[in-house]
Design a protein around this motif. Structure first.
Motif, PDB file in Angstrom:
ATOM      1  N   ARG A  42       0.837  -1.213   0.000  1.00 23.84           N
ATOM      2  CA  ARG A  42       0.000   0.000   0.000  1.00 23.84           C
ATOM      3  C   ARG A  42       0.868   1.259   0.000  1.00 23.84           C
ATOM      4  O   ARG A  42       0.516   2.261  -0.620  1.00 23.84           O
ATOM      5  N   VAL A  43       2.021   1.210   0.664  1.00 22.25           N
ATOM      6  CA  VAL A  43       2.862   2.389   0.800  1.00 22.25           C
ATOM      7  C   VAL A  43       3.695   2.645  -0.457  1.00 22.25           C
ATOM      8  O   VAL A  43       3.892   3.804  -0.859  1.00 22.25           O
ATOM      9  N   ARG A  44       4.205   1.584  -1.079  1.00 25.77           N
ATOM     10  CA  ARG A  44       5.168   1.751  -2.170  1.00 25.77           C
ATOM     11  C   ARG A  44       4.693   2.681  -3.288  1.00 25.77           C
ATOM     12  O   ARG A  44       5.427   3.615  -3.675  1.00 25.77           O
ATOM     13  N   PRO A  45       3.488   2.475  -3.863  1.00 26.95           N
ATOM     14  CA  PRO A  45       3.066   3.376  -4.946  1.00 26.95           C
ATOM     15  C   PRO A  45       2.991   4.833  -4.505  1.00 26.95           C
ATOM     16  O   PRO A  45       3.346   5.738  -5.267  1.00 26.95           O
ATOM     17  N   ALA A  46       2.542   5.063  -3.267  1.00 25.72           N
ATOM     18  CA  ALA A  46       2.441   6.432  -2.771  1.00 25.72           C
ATOM     19  C   ALA A  46       3.823   7.055  -2.597  1.00 25.72           C
ATOM     20  O   ALA A  46       4.019   8.243  -2.871  1.00 25.72           O
ATOM     21  N   MET A  47       4.788   6.249  -2.138  1.00 25.66           N
ATOM     22  CA  MET A  47       6.150   6.757  -1.981  1.00 25.66           C
ATOM     23  C   MET A  47       6.749   7.121  -3.341  1.00 25.66           C
ATOM     24  O   MET A  47       7.419   8.160  -3.484  1.00 25.66           O
ATOM     25  N   VAL A  48       6.523   6.285  -4.330  1.00 22.17           N
ATOM     26  CA  VAL A  48       7.034   6.572  -5.677  1.00 22.17           C
ATOM     27  C   VAL A  48       6.420   7.871  -6.192  1.00 22.17           C
ATOM     28  O   VAL A  48       7.116   8.742  -6.722  1.00 22.17           O
ATOM     29  N   ASP A  49       5.111   8.012  -6.027  1.00 20.92           N
ATOM     30  CA  ASP A  49       4.433   9.236  -6.483  1.00 20.92           C
ATOM     31  C   ASP A  49       4.943  10.456  -5.737  1.00 20.92           C
ATOM     32  O   ASP A  49       5.174  11.515  -6.336  1.00 20.92           O
ATOM     33  N   LEU A  50       5.115  10.321  -4.422  1.00 25.88           N
ATOM     34  CA  LEU A  50       5.557  11.453  -3.618  1.00 25.88           C
ATOM     35  C   LEU A  50       6.943  11.926  -4.050  1.00 25.88           C
ATOM     36  O   LEU A  50       7.181  13.129  -4.223  1.00 25.88           O
ATOM     37  N   LEU A  51       7.871  11.004  -4.217  1.00 23.63           N
ATOM     38  CA  LEU A  51       9.225  11.382  -4.603  1.00 23.63           C
ATOM     39  C   LEU A  51       9.284  11.946  -6.022  1.00 23.63           C
ATOM     40  O   LEU A  51      10.171  12.745  -6.338  1.00 23.63           O
ATOM     41  N   ARG A  52       8.341  11.539  -6.848  1.00 20.94           N
ATOM     42  CA  ARG A  52       8.301  12.079  -8.201  1.00 20.94           C
ATOM     43  C   ARG A  52       7.753  13.507  -8.204  1.00 20.94           C
ATOM     44  O   ARG A  52       8.248  14.375  -8.932  1.00 20.94           O
ATOM     45  N   ILE A  53       6.755  13.752  -7.388  1.00 23.94           N
ATOM     46  CA  ILE A  53       6.098  15.060  -7.372  1.00 23.94           C
ATOM     47  C   ILE A  53       6.760  16.027  -6.391  1.00 23.94           C
ATOM     48  O   ILE A  53       6.929  17.219  -6.672  1.00 23.94           O
ATOM     49  N   ALA A  54       7.123  15.507  -5.221  1.00 22.63           N
ATOM     50  CA  ALA A  54       7.699  16.360  -4.173  1.00 22.63           C
ATOM     51  C   ALA A  54       8.893  15.659  -3.534  1.00 22.63           C
ATOM     52  O   ALA A  54       8.788  15.096  -2.442  1.00 22.63           O
ATOM     53  N   PRO A  55      10.032  15.646  -4.210  1.00 20.66           N
ATOM     54  CA  PRO A  55      11.213  14.961  -3.664  1.00 20.66           C
ATOM     55  C   PRO A  55      11.678  15.594  -2.367  1.00 20.66           C
ATOM     56  O   PRO A  55      11.329  16.735  -2.040  1.00 20.66           O
ATOM     57  N   ALA A  56      12.464  14.845  -1.606  1.00 20.93           N
ATOM     58  CA  ALA A  56      13.017  15.365  -0.362  1.00 20.93           C
ATOM     59  C   ALA A  56      13.851  16.606  -0.652  1.00 20.93           C
ATOM     60  O   ALA A  56      14.526  16.680  -1.687  1.00 20.93           O
ATOM     61  N   PRO A  57      13.797  17.618   0.226  1.00 19.70           N
ATOM     62  CA  PRO A  57      14.567  18.847  -0.004  1.00 19.70           C
ATOM     63  C   PRO A  57      16.045  18.574  -0.261  1.00 19.70           C
ATOM     64  O   PRO A  57      16.685  19.252  -1.061  1.00 19.70           O
ATOM     65  N   SER A  58      16.605  17.581   0.424  1.00 20.86           N
ATOM     66  CA  SER A  58      18.010  17.212   0.232  1.00 20.86           C
ATOM     67  C   SER A  58      18.135  15.699   0.382  1.00 20.86           C
ATOM     68  O   SER A  58      17.963  15.178   1.491  1.00 20.86           O
ATOM     69  N   VAL A  59      18.414  15.020  -0.711  1.00 15.37           N
ATOM     70  CA  VAL A  59      18.526  13.567  -0.643  1.00 15.37           C
ATOM     71  C   VAL A  59      19.707  13.151   0.224  1.00 15.37           C
ATOM     72  O   VAL A  59      19.666  12.102   0.884  1.00 15.37           O
ATOM     73  N   HIS A  60      20.752  13.971   0.253  1.00 15.96           N
ATOM     74  CA  HIS A  60      21.924  13.621   1.053  1.00 15.96           C
ATOM     75  C   HIS A  60      21.656  13.823   2.550  1.00 15.96           C
ATOM     76  O   HIS A  60      22.093  13.025   3.379  1.00 15.96           O
ATOM     77  N   SER A  61      20.908  14.875   2.873  1.00 17.44           N
ATOM     78  CA  SER A  61      20.516  15.083   4.263  1.00 17.44           C
ATOM     79  C   SER A  61      19.577  13.964   4.725  1.00 17.44           C
ATOM     80  O   SER A  61      19.671  13.473   5.861  1.00 17.44           O
ATOM     81  N   ASP A  62      18.691  13.562   3.820  1.00 12.98           N
ATOM     82  CA  ASP A  62      17.763  12.463   4.126  1.00 12.98           C
ATOM     83  C   ASP A  62      18.537  11.173   4.387  1.00 12.98           C
ATOM     84  O   ASP A  62      18.236  10.434   5.334  1.00 12.98           O
ATOM     85  N   HIS A  63      19.553  10.926   3.568  1.00 11.26           N
ATOM     86  CA  HIS A  63      20.344   9.707   3.782  1.00 11.26           C
ATOM     87  C   HIS A  63      21.131   9.802   5.086  1.00 11.26           C
ATOM     88  O   HIS A  63      21.290   8.796   5.791  1.00 11.26           O
ATOM     89  N   ALA A  64      21.603  11.001   5.415  1.00  9.20           N
ATOM     90  CA  ALA A  64      22.339  11.178   6.668  1.00  9.20           C
ATOM     91  C   ALA A  64      21.469  10.849   7.870  1.00  9.20           C
ATOM     92  O   ALA A  64      21.946  10.303   8.869  1.00  9.20           O
ATOM     93  N   SER A  65      20.166  11.136   7.777  1.00  2.07           N
ATOM     94  CA  SER A  65      19.262  10.818   8.891  1.00  2.07           C
ATOM     95  C   SER A  65      19.132   9.312   9.053  1.00  2.07           C
ATOM     96  O   SER A  65      18.974   8.807  10.173  1.00  2.07           O
ATOM     97  N   HIS A  66      19.232   8.577   7.949  1.00  4.37           N
ATOM     98  CA  HIS A  66      19.209   7.116   8.021  1.00  4.37           C
ATOM     99  C   HIS A  66      20.507   6.584   8.642  1.00  4.37           C
ATOM    100  O   HIS A  66      20.487   5.600   9.384  1.00  4.37           O
ATOM    101  N   GLU A  67      21.609   7.241   8.344  1.00  3.66           N
ATOM    102  CA  GLU A  67      22.881   6.873   8.968  1.00  3.66           C
ATOM    103  C   GLU A  67      22.811   7.073  10.486  1.00  3.66           C
ATOM    104  O   GLU A  67      23.286   6.238  11.262  1.00  3.66           O
TER     105      GLU A  67
END
Length: 226
Positions: A168-193
């Protein structure tokens, strides 16, 4: 006597039994008549009655007890989980993810094994490699990392709940990142680190907080998009 003629017969038999339970014919804890009696009352075969009972047992209404018979164990027909998910809005689904994953992160910090940490590290590295990949690949890599954390919590119920949400989440995540990507993909990855380091360091509250912060931001982005 109610005779059932429409197909599938087992579904009709289950509905008829449920209606009789709802009407108070069999109270909570009451034992149902035998298969032969029910089959005659419903105008179907014993195998159809057996399948109807299996259906209602799967829905938590009836319970078959070896050597004793079939008993009413609930008067409430719990809605099918898949149907609930299909009807739920994506923000509600992400809120559920937040509840599951924040607790899973804390448990993972307390219970993770060396093998769990290796799996998480590989998944996180893979996620980093796919930051600029097609969105679907990045989403799948991100999901694999979060799944590794839930797995490290060593709680089968949390793992089952997480897995049930993903389709249920996957299609919405794909749509969200296509329409409104994270402000900074590197900052987002750093939060995962940071989340990984909290788990590796056995800092449960820090891991819970990091997970809530990351998914809370995702919830806000989805809410703004709605």
């Amino acid at each position: 006597m109610t005779t059932l003629r429409r197909h599938p017969l087992a579904d009709q038999a289950a509905d008829a039994l449920l209606a009789r339970i709802g009407a108070g014919e069999w109270a909570l804890g009451h034992k149902l008549p035998g298969e032969t009696t029910l089959a005659a009352q419903l105008g179907v075969g014993r195998s159809t009655v057996r399948e109807a009972i299996r259906q209602l047992a799967g829905r938590g209404i009836l319970e078959s007890r070896q050597g004793s018979g079939v008993f009413v164990i609930s008067l409430d027909d719990v809605e099918d989980w898949d149907a609930v998910l299909r009807r739920a809005g994506i923000v509600s689904i992400v809120e559920t993810r937040l509840a599951i994953e924040s607790e899973a992160a804390a448990l993972a910090a307390a219970r993770r094994t060396p093998a769990d940490l290796r799996t998480m590290r590989r998944a996180l590295d893979r996620r980093g490699e796919l930051i600029d990949a097609p969105i679907e690949e990045h989403v799948d890599a991100d999901t694999a990392f979060h799944r590794a954390i839930v797995s490290a919590a060593h709680n089968e119920v949390l793992a089952e709940l997480f897995d049930s949400l993903i389709p249920r989440v996957r299609p919405a995540m794909v749509d969200l990142l296509r329409i409104a990507p994270a402000p900074s993909v590197h900052s987002d990855h750093a939060s995962h680190e940071e989340l990984f380091e909290a788990i590796r360091g056995a800092r449960a509250e820090e891991a819970r907080s990091a997970s809530r912060s990351h998914l809370g931001e995702l919830r806000r982005r989805l809410a703004d998009r709605s």
